[in-house]
Structure formats: structure tokens, C-alpha cells
Scaffold this active site. Structure first.
Site, short mmCIF file in Angstrom:
data_model
loop_
_atom_site.label_atom_id
_atom_site.label_comp_id
_atom_site.label_asym_id
_atom_site.label_seq_id
_atom_site.Cartn_x
_atom_site.Cartn_y
_atom_site.Cartn_z
N VAL A 64 3.76 24.59 -12.02
CA VAL A 64 3.95 23.33 -11.30
C VAL A 64 2.63 22.92 -10.65
CG1 VAL A 64 5.20 22.21 -9.42
CG2 VAL A 64 6.32 24.01 -10.76
N CYS A 65 2.33 21.62 -10.71
CA CYS A 65 1.22 21.05 -9.93
C CYS A 65 1.65 19.66 -9.45
CB CYS A 65 -0.08 21.03 -10.74
SG CYS A 65 -0.11 19.85 -12.09
N HIS A 66 0.71 18.80 -9.18
CA HIS A 66 1.03 17.47 -8.66
C HIS A 66 1.63 16.57 -9.73
CE1 HIS A 66 -0.38 13.64 -6.35
NE2 HIS A 66 0.90 13.87 -6.18
N ILE A 93 5.32 17.96 -9.16
CA ILE A 93 6.07 17.77 -7.92
C ILE A 93 6.30 16.29 -7.64
CG2 ILE A 93 4.06 17.78 -6.37
CD1 ILE A 93 7.26 19.64 -5.52
#
Length: 107
Positions: A64-66, A93
Site C-alpha cells: 500500500v502507498c498513496h 490509500i
């Protein structure tokens, strides 16, 4: 390495099963202070090359990242090091906040 949509992750996390994935958040610490998924492991992308051995291989792993770009790079790296199954969270996210949990802040 597979792509995972936020709605798929939401359903997966909502099931009462032992096969729930581990969540690896590769964003910077300041980003986690704004928004994060519960029970995620935090290892910033820059630290993955020397910390990837800390990760649990016994469960599926979702990166997961931005927005899903950094996490895709990490997922490819980890797949090359034998992680399977491994997923990249499409939209990161940000997509989670917009499509699954409106209480999750965006930035």
C-alpha cells in the site's frame, strides 16, 4: 504479482478467515500520521531493500502507498524475492478513502 482493487481488499478484510492478508505500507512516516489502514506494517519504500526479510511470508501480502505507484514497485521487488501471493493496492490509500472509508483522510 497481482493488482487488487480497494473494494476487493475491503471484502477480504471483512471476512472472518485465517487467510487475511498482511498489509505493508511503504509510505513515509508523515503520510501515516495523516491516514493509515489498521494493522498495517510500516516499512518506507527506501528501507525495503535492507528490511524485506522482516516480512511474514506465511500470509498473502498487500503493498500500500498513496496512489499505488510506490507500492507497485515494492510488490515487483518482493515478487522477485519469492513473495507469493503478493498484491499491489490499486489507487492506494487515496482510493481507499474515496471508495471504501470516507472517514479516512485524504491528502
Amino acid at each position: 504479482m497481482k493488482q487488487l482493487h480497494v473494494s476487493e481488499l475491503s471484502r477480504w478484510l471483512g471476512h472472518d478467515t485465517d487467510a487475511k492478508p498482511s498489509l505493508l505500507d511503504v509510505r513515509e512516516t508523515w503520510e501515516l500520521e495523516i491516514a493509515k489502514l489498521p494493522d498495517s506494517v510500516h516499512i518506507p519504500m527506501r528501507d525495503i531493500p535492507h528490511r524485506w526479510r522482516e516480512l511474514d511470508r506465511s500470509r498473502p501480502l498487500v503493498c500500500v502507498c498513496h496512489h499505488g505507484v510506490r507500492s507497485l514497485q515494492v510488490a515487483v521487488f518482493l515478487a522477485r524475492h519469492g513473495f507469493d501471493p503478493i498484491y499491489n493496492l490499486v489507487g492506494g490509500i487515496d482510493a481507499w478513502a474515496r471508495e471504501v472509508d470516507s472517514r479516512c483522510p485524504t491528502y
